[in-house]
Motif scaffolding. Structure first.
Motif, mmCIF file in Angstrom:
data_model
loop_
_atom_site.group_PDB
_atom_site.id
_atom_site.type_symbol
_atom_site.label_atom_id
_atom_site.label_comp_id
_atom_site.label_asym_id
_atom_site.label_seq_id
_atom_site.Cartn_x
_atom_site.Cartn_y
_atom_site.Cartn_z
ATOM 1 N N ILE A 112 0.838 -1.203 0.000
ATOM 2 C CA ILE A 112 0.000 0.000 0.000
ATOM 3 C C ILE A 112 0.871 1.251 0.000
ATOM 4 O O ILE A 112 0.601 2.219 -0.713
ATOM 5 N N LEU A 113 1.928 1.226 0.797
ATOM 6 C CA LEU A 113 2.836 2.373 0.853
ATOM 7 C C LEU A 113 3.449 2.658 -0.513
ATOM 8 O O LEU A 113 3.591 3.820 -0.911
ATOM 9 N N SER A 114 3.793 1.619 -1.252
ATOM 10 C CA SER A 114 4.387 1.802 -2.572
ATOM 11 C C SER A 114 3.476 2.620 -3.481
ATOM 12 O O SER A 114 3.946 3.424 -4.284
ATOM 13 N N GLY A 115 2.168 2.433 -3.334
ATOM 14 C CA GLY A 115 1.222 3.193 -4.138
ATOM 15 C C GLY A 115 1.083 4.646 -3.706
ATOM 16 O O GLY A 115 0.624 5.488 -4.481
ATOM 17 N N LEU A 116 1.480 4.964 -2.472
ATOM 18 C CA LEU A 116 1.364 6.327 -1.955
ATOM 19 C C LEU A 116 2.609 7.162 -2.235
ATOM 20 O O LEU A 116 2.535 8.383 -2.291
ATOM 21 N N VAL A 117 3.748 6.489 -2.390
ATOM 22 C CA VAL A 117 5.016 7.199 -2.566
ATOM 23 C C VAL A 117 5.166 7.662 -4.007
ATOM 24 O O VAL A 117 4.891 6.908 -4.946
ATOM 25 N N ASP A 118 5.611 8.891 -4.170
ATOM 26 C CA ASP A 118 5.857 9.425 -5.508
ATOM 27 C C ASP A 118 7.069 10.350 -5.446
ATOM 28 O O ASP A 118 7.558 10.681 -4.362
ATOM 29 N N SER A 119 7.553 10.760 -6.592
ATOM 30 C CA SER A 119 8.705 11.652 -6.645
ATOM 31 C C SER A 119 8.402 12.985 -5.970
ATOM 32 O O SER A 119 7.238 13.387 -5.827
ATOM 33 N N ASN A 120 9.481 13.662 -5.542
ATOM 34 C CA ASN A 120 9.400 14.999 -4.937
ATOM 35 C C ASN A 120 8.601 15.002 -3.633
ATOM 36 O O ASN A 120 7.901 15.972 -3.321
ATOM 37 N N MET A 121 8.719 13.927 -2.874
ATOM 38 C CA MET A 121 8.033 13.840 -1.592
ATOM 39 C C MET A 121 9.042 13.801 -0.450
ATOM 40 O O MET A 121 10.181 13.380 -0.620
ATOM 41 N N THR A 122 8.585 14.241 0.723
ATOM 42 C CA THR A 122 9.322 14.030 1.969
ATOM 43 C C THR A 122 8.488 13.099 2.836
ATOM 44 O O THR A 122 7.306 13.368 3.079
#
Length: 327
Positions: A112-122
């Motif tokens: 689930i986390l993989s789907g929430l993570v995207d570029s330019n995030m902290t």
């Protein structure tokens, strides 16, 4: 069903990713058989099977199951209605050890986390037993300009905490190609004034500023009563006076070593003035907050966290979720 794209590159891994992506598109979106895909890609059926497995394992393919007749789906809807939280209920057998239950939940939470993570995030990470289990099951995802920041210190009188918390950050960093930022302070200061002084240091303020810019926080919940001991309660973080405060204040749990009661309140709990973790108000200011919980022994901690409103998303095992809504 979601199929992710991949960037072009001459690297062998990228070539394999493109082949896996092509096979996944033919199999899942065009309903071709493995034999038909093998003929189109000029390879063997077994190679197609391996490519499809690679696509799932690396997150190129994400599979979701939705059924209005499923008990977990109804429970998720009930949690959403009552608490305003997006819940992901993980089916687990009734007869399963708490350690295995945590592993099942951690596997689902990692995906689930993989789907929430995207570029330019902290991304803010609160170390603990649950996040340690998640780190073992993370899917690799190609991103850029992602920063991982440790939300609370891990040092105590026996250890710096760097090997433990650092390993968790390293696993998350490797999975997402992210830059980790450790928080080299105690989990709990001896004196609130020492905390104030250290937090004025420029090197520490740099990490605190990153924490305040966090787009997504990921954390488990600590509990004094957990069957799988929360790391902060199992380690040398408390003396007898601290344990007495926990009892006297009616503490049911913590997030990033910030403690709260069953009604979600945290005011007046002396330990919080010494905690290195973000206050509940600071945590609630983070746009997306993924909480991962496993086991009935954390039910009171979960109820208190929901009362405190510290999560937007919840991953929880089916048994605990059922007890939550039945109550």
């Amino acid at each position: 069903m979601t199929i992710q794209s991949v960037e072009r590159s001459s690297a062998p891994d990228s070539i394999k990713s493109r082949e896996a992506l092509r096979a996944a598109q033919l199999y899942y979106l065009q309903d071709l058989t493995m034999d038909a895909i093998a003929r189109e890609l000029h390879t063997s059926r077994s190679s197609v099977s391996r490519l499809l497995s690679f696509a799932r394992e690396t997150g190129l393919v994400e599979i979701s199951i939705h059924s209005p007749l499923d008990l977990s789906t109804r429970t998720q809807h009930e949690i959403r209605t009552r608490h305003g939280v997006t819940a992901h209920v993980v089916p687990v057998p009734d007869r399963i050890s708490e350690v295995d239950r945590l592993e099942r939940v951690a596997i689902s939470a990692a995906r689930i986390l993989s789907g929430l993570v995207d570029s330019n995030m902290t991304i803010g990470i609160a170390w603990g037993s649950t996040l340690s289990a998640m780190g073992r099951h993370l899917l690799s995802k190609k991103t850029h300009n992602v920063h991982l920041v440790q939300l609370n210190g891990a040092a105590n009188t026996r250890t710096s905490g760097i090997p433990y918390a650092g390993e968790i950050l390293s696993r998350f960093g490797l999975a997402f190609g992210a830059e980790p930022h450790q928080f080299p302070v105690p989990a709990l200061f001896d004196d609130p004034e020492t905390k104030k002084a250290l937090f004025r240091e420029r090197s520490i303020r740099r990490v605190l500023d990153l924490q305040r810019r966090t787009d997504l926080a990921v954390f488990g919940l600590g509990s004094p009563a957990a069957v799988v001991p929360s790391h902060v309660y199992a380690g040398d973080y408390f003396d007898q006076a601290d344990h007495a405060i926990l009892r006297d204040e009616g503490v049911v749990g913590d997030v990033a070593t910030v403690f709260y009661r069953a009604d979600g309140s945290d005011d007046g709990i002396a330990l919080n003035a010494r905690s290195s973790g973000p206050s509940l108000d600071e945590l609630r200011a983070i746009p997306r907050r993924l909480c991962v919980v496993s086991g009935l022994s954390k039910l009171d901690s979960l109820r208190g966290a929901l009362e405190a409103g510290i999560m937007t998303d919840l991953v929880v095992d089916e048994d605990t979720a059922r007890h939550l809504v039945d109550a």
